[in-house]
Design a protein around this motif. Structure first.
Motif, PDB file in Angstrom:
ATOM      1  N   GLY A  49       5.934   0.822   8.425  1.00  0.00           N
ATOM      2  CA  GLY A  49       4.697   1.571   8.614  1.00  0.00           C
ATOM      3  C   GLY A  49       3.803   0.977   9.685  1.00  0.00           C
ATOM      4  O   GLY A  49       3.935  -0.171  10.082  1.00  0.00           O
TER       5      GLY A  49
ATOM      6  N   PRO B 182      -4.203   2.512  10.724  1.00  0.00           N
ATOM      7  CA  PRO B 182      -5.541   3.119  10.709  1.00  0.00           C
ATOM      8  C   PRO B 182      -6.645   2.088  10.552  1.00  0.00           C
ATOM      9  O   PRO B 182      -7.814   2.409  10.736  1.00  0.00           O
ATOM     10  CB  PRO B 182      -5.514   4.043   9.488  1.00  0.00           C
ATOM     11  N   TYR B 183      -6.284   0.879  10.211  1.00  0.00           N
ATOM     12  CA  TYR B 183      -7.303  -0.152   9.969  1.00  0.00           C
ATOM     13  C   TYR B 183      -7.351  -1.153  11.110  1.00  0.00           C
ATOM     14  O   TYR B 183      -7.713  -2.298  10.907  1.00  0.00           O
ATOM     15  CB  TYR B 183      -7.005  -0.863   8.646  1.00  0.00           C
TER      16      TYR B 183
ATOM     17  N   CYS C 242       0.764   0.097   9.621  1.00  0.00           N
ATOM     18  CA  CYS C 242      -0.095  -1.011   9.223  1.00  0.00           C
ATOM     19  C   CYS C 242       0.584  -2.338   9.464  1.00  0.00           C
ATOM     20  O   CYS C 242      -0.008  -3.276   9.984  1.00  0.00           O
ATOM     21  CB  CYS C 242      -0.430  -0.905   7.742  1.00  0.00           C
TER      22      CYS C 242
ATOM     23  N   MET D 214       0.839  -1.197   0.000  1.00  0.00           N
ATOM     24  CA  MET D 214       0.000   0.000   0.000  1.00  0.00           C
ATOM     25  C   MET D 214       0.875   1.248   0.000  1.00  0.00           C
ATOM     26  O   MET D 214       1.972   1.226  -0.537  1.00  0.00           O
ATOM     27  CB  MET D 214      -0.961  -0.021   1.181  1.00  0.00           C
TER      28      MET D 214
ATOM     29  N   LEU E  70       0.677  11.595   1.920  1.00  0.00           N
ATOM     30  CA  LEU E  70      -0.707  11.686   2.363  1.00  0.00           C
ATOM     31  C   LEU E  70      -0.841  13.018   3.082  1.00  0.00           C
ATOM     32  O   LEU E  70      -0.118  13.283   4.025  1.00  0.00           O
ATOM     33  CB  LEU E  70      -1.026  10.533   3.313  1.00  0.00           C
TER      34      LEU E  70
ATOM     35  N   GLY F 159       5.783   5.081  11.353  1.00  0.00           N
ATOM     36  CA  GLY F 159       5.491   6.195  10.455  1.00  0.00           C
ATOM     37  C   GLY F 159       4.303   5.864   9.597  1.00  0.00           C
ATOM     38  O   GLY F 159       4.046   4.710   9.309  1.00  0.00           O
TER      39      GLY F 159
ATOM     40  N   ARG G 145      -5.802   7.519   2.309  1.00  0.00           N
ATOM     41  CA  ARG G 145      -5.139   6.249   2.068  1.00  0.00           C
ATOM     42  C   ARG G 145      -5.896   5.377   1.082  1.00  0.00           C
ATOM     43  O   ARG G 145      -5.530   4.222   0.883  1.00  0.00           O
ATOM     44  CB  ARG G 145      -4.964   5.514   3.397  1.00  0.00           C
TER      45      ARG G 145
ATOM     46  N   PRO H  20       2.801   7.920   6.307  1.00  0.00           N
ATOM     47  CA  PRO H  20       3.704   6.928   5.733  1.00  0.00           C
ATOM     48  C   PRO H  20       5.131   7.097   6.249  1.00  0.00           C
ATOM     49  O   PRO H  20       5.493   8.161   6.703  1.00  0.00           O
ATOM     50  CB  PRO H  20       3.663   7.251   4.238  1.00  0.00           C
TER      51      PRO H  20
ATOM     52  N   GLY I 258       2.546  -2.287   4.240  1.00  0.00           N
ATOM     53  CA  GLY I 258       1.129  -1.971   4.218  1.00  0.00           C
ATOM     54  C   GLY I 258       0.359  -2.960   5.059  1.00  0.00           C
ATOM     55  O   GLY I 258       0.944  -3.859   5.664  1.00  0.00           O
TER      56      GLY I 258
HETATM   57  S1  SF4 Z   1       1.151   5.068   4.851  1.00  0.00           S
HETATM   58 FE1  SF4 Z   1       0.128   4.448   6.736  1.00  0.00          FE
HETATM   59  S2  SF4 Z   1      -1.753   3.487   6.049  1.00  0.00           S
HETATM   60 FE2  SF4 Z   1      -0.389   3.562   4.288  1.00  0.00          FE
HETATM   61  S3  SF4 Z   1       0.679   1.589   4.310  1.00  0.00           S
HETATM   62 FE3  SF4 Z   1       1.948   3.049   5.386  1.00  0.00          FE
HETATM   63  S4  SF4 Z   1       1.412   2.793   7.524  1.00  0.00           S
HETATM   64 FE4  SF4 Z   1      -0.234   1.870   6.317  1.00  0.00          FE
END
Ligand code: SF4
Lengths: 213, 364, 151
Positions: A152, A160-161, A154, A88, B147, A183, B62, A185, A125
């Protein structure tokens, strides 16, 4: 041990499982005249065992290790090839880190498309439930020694999920993770720092054995 | 010759994201294709129902990480429609400017991803180098590289800092110079033309029926641009016409899709200049933005990849009751089997690359 | 055609009700599930709505509501929002894939996440979630559970 026993013994067939230095489970020399009847994997196992035992018993292994360890370790440190896998948003920053502005290639980071050629799996991601088995397969396809970078939020803990019905709460719930880069991202600089951290980790933890078991 | 199925994905250099394309080949010729999605299904629509309206901009950023600004903007427009808020004029102009900058960055990302697919690794380096300039530009007002969370319900987060126009102008002049160079390089490259001309052709009427929108539709010669057809923000006051391209034999092929995106970059630069020049003074945030909303509303915008539509249903609380996202790529990729059939396996990266896949928005 | 005029003409169709104008180029109309088949044919063939933007399914707790967004691909960009109410125990409706090819995956998604059955759809199966998934997660009564087993 007769030929029948060699064939029938599941430990012998398993390849890696049979290769221990424990004399009780070590494969014996086949009786003379049976050489030609060994299957190729049995033969390779036997050769491995023989070489390993000779090297171990005579102390050559220690000597070789002491001499080659820095070389192997240096090689591992400066050629960490990550898998070209974009999950992602963080994948774009991974791309930016490989791009001309940040140029991670100067640290030996070359993205490869086949897991067989790679040392690092960058989880960049969220890992969804549908993806998890595939990611595990990719990890298992990579040759040892291998490392995993959770890039990241995730990959660290769902990000965020976190409350979604289909996102796994972090990559470390199902595979070993070596470096976490927070982070959201992750900036390219942070990813480069992650690579450097991994290098440090390799220098300290990775023995770089000749004839590893 | 016997037919067989080949999996391309989920980890494959062609896919640019996580999805799986199963193709049925007869020798080298594709006879059938089945795209498989869902490897990145994060259920944004469901978890969005548990976040407050203004919190959801984190998730919309996102949705499509290559084009975060446009998606957040689409959500904010829909939420504004639901709440009856109108962004002040200056905010509308700022939005227009940053949206177009984001569109350029997204198209450059596409250029950087598409050319290595055709074997031109240099294209990746060029694309990333130029994209970086635009990311730095967008970082100035928003503080984020990728973002931004910049567009808010009722306006934008903060005003453009002084000197932004000059910086933007400098960056755009650089890009214009370089784009000319790239166009010379690619348009006249025989290999590039051979891989693109007449590959992945679909006609305009088919594209409309399959629901293909955005640059992929305009590259078939249909002048359908939501910035003009369903205008929003400052676009009605700007002077522009949708650009179109057509393949040599009519319809859209990989080359016309490439030309379309390059032309759109030129057009976007023009729009940024217009928006920055006409920028009125004033506030950048509406006076009061309600937390609660009821009723239903939708808005559609021209995303970098096509028609983005957000449909919001409120039940009077501070969270959406239902939130539905139309992703342009979701529809486009469903049509992929139609224009993959009959081509060779080696054309798959070219065809799927040229439609500019973004899995984040597709899987939601 | 003016949106008001368009909505008025469409309201003449049997089963249609609640015609209104949302924005200058957006109309809204409700239609019963039984009349939807002929209504959509009219919409496509006589009124020129050639683009199916989106099919959203809304869970109203008492029943389901399908919201279709159609538009015309031209410079005016006219849109129509069509609502269909479905009962909770039999959420079925006629598929529109024979009219708009782009509706194919939107219907599959509505089936996948909401459990709406589209009669006449050529290949109605899950699109985002894996085949063995239990339940339709976007329904309001879907119970969250941690999926221990692998899909
Ligand atoms: S930017 Fe944030 S939401 Fe996107 S993959 Fe990285 S950690 Fe996950």
């Amino acid at each position: 041990m007769s030929r029948q026993q060699v064939r029938g013994n599941p430990r012998m067939r398993k390849g890696l499982g049979s290769r221990t230095s424990d004399p009780a489970t070590m494969m014996e020399d086949p009786p003379s005249g049976d050489w030609l009847t060994l299957r190729s994997d049995q033969f390779l196992n036997w050769v491995d065992d023989a070489v390993y035992n000779i090297a171990e018993k005579t102390g050559i292994r220690d000597v070789v290790n002491r001499v080659t360890r820095p070389i192997f370790n240096w090689g591992l440190r400066y050629s960490p090839w990550p898998l070209h896998l974009g999950i992602m948003c963080c994948a774009l920053e991974m791309g930016a880190a490989g791009g001309p502005d940040h140029d991670s290639e100067r640290m030996g980071v070359v993205y490869r498309s086949s897991p067989r050629q790679c040392d690092i799996l960058i989880v960049n991601g969220p890992v969804c439930e549908k993806l998890r088995p595939k990611l595990k397969t990719l990890y298992e396809q990579m040759a040892d020694p291998k490392w995993v970078i959770a890039m990241g939020e995730c990959a660290i803990g769902g990000g965020p999920y976190w409350d979604s019905y289909s996102v796994v709460a972090g990559a470390d719930t199902f595979m070993p993770v070596d470096v976490y880069i927070p982070g959201c991202p992750v900036r390219p600089e942070a990813l480069m720092h992650g690579f450097l951290t991994l290098q440090k980790k390799i220098r300290e933890k990775e023995p770089g054995y000749f004839l590893r078991r | 010759m016997a037919e067989m199925w080949i999996h391309m994905g989920p980890q494959h250099p062609m896919t640019h994201g996580l999805w799986n394309l199963r193709i049925k080949v007869n020798g080298e010729t594709i006879t059938d294709a089945v795209p498989e999605l869902g490897y990145l299904h994060r259920s944004v629509e469901k978890i969005g129902e548990r976040r407050k309206y203004f919190m959801n901009t984190t998730l919309t950023d996102r949705l499509c990480y290559a084009s975060a600004m446009t998606w957040t903007h689409c959500y904010c427009l829909a939420a504004e429609e639901l709440m009856g808020v109108v962004a002040p004029p200056r905010a509308q102009y700022i939005r227009t400017a940053v949206l177009e900058l984001q569109r350029i960055a997204s198209h450059l990302m596409w250029l950087g991803a598409y050319l290595p697919d055709l074997g031109l690794i240099t294209g990746f380096l060029y694309g990333m180098r130029d994209r970086e300039m635009f990311l730095n530009l967008l970082e100035i007002p928003s503080g984020g590289r990728l973002l931004y969370n910049y567009v808010k319900i009722g306006g934008v987060k903060r005003d453009l800092p002084p000197g932004f126009e000059a910086k933007a102008e400098r960056v755009m002049q650089t890009l214009e110079r370089r784009l000319k160079e790239y166009e010379n390089l690619y348009d006249n490259s025989k290999i590039f033309r051979m891989r693109n001309d007449g590959v992945g052709v679909y006609s305009a009427s088919d594209a409309i029926n399959w629901g293909i929108t955005g640059p992929n539709l305009r590259s078939a010669g249909v002048p359908f641009d939501l910035r003009q057809a369903d205008s929003y923000d400052a676009y009605p006051e700007l002077d522009f016409e949708p650009v179109t391209n057509t393949a040599a034999g009519g319809g859209s092929d990989c080359f016309s899709r490439y030309r379309q995106r390059v032309d759109e970059m030129h057009q976007s630069m023009d729009l940024v200049r217009q928006a920055l020049a006409k920028m009125p003074e004033g506030r950048v945030m509406a006076d009061s933005v309600p937390l609660r909303a009821s009723g239903e509303a939708f808005r559609r915008t021209e995303d970098s990849r096509g028609e983005a539509l957000m449909y919001l249903v409120g039940d009077g609380s501070d969270r959406p009751y239902r939130w539905k996202i139309r992703s342009p790529m979701f529809t486009t990729v469903s049509a992929a089997p139609h224009f993959l059939k009959g081509y060779k396996v080696a054309d798959v990266p070219a065809i799927m690359g040229s439609i500019d896949m973004c899995i984040g928005e597709t899987d939601k | 055609m003016e949106t008001g005029q368009l909505v008025q003409q469409l309201t003449q169709h049997d089963g249609a009700s609640d015609g209104s104008v949302l924005r200058s180029n957006v109309g809204r109309i409700s239609i019963t599930r039984e009349a939807s088949h002929s209504f959509f044919s009219t919409l496509k063939n006589d009124f020129g709505f050639d683009h199916c933007s989106l099919i959203s399914a809304v869970d109203n707790q008492t029943g389901f509501e399908l919201v279709y967004h159609f538009s015309i691909v031209d410079a005016a960009g006219q849109m129509l929002e069509v609502h269909i109410d479905l009962p909770r125990d039999t959420p079925t409706v006629d598929s529109i894939t024979h009219l708009w090819g782009g509706a194919d995956w939107h219907e599959r998604e509505a089936y996948d996440l909401m459990g709406i059955y589209f009669i006449g759809h050529p290949d109605l199966k899950r699109v985002l979630l894996p085949d063995g998934f239990a339940g339709h997660p976007l329904r309001k009564d879907y119970v969250y559970e941690i999926h221990e087993e692998e899909w």
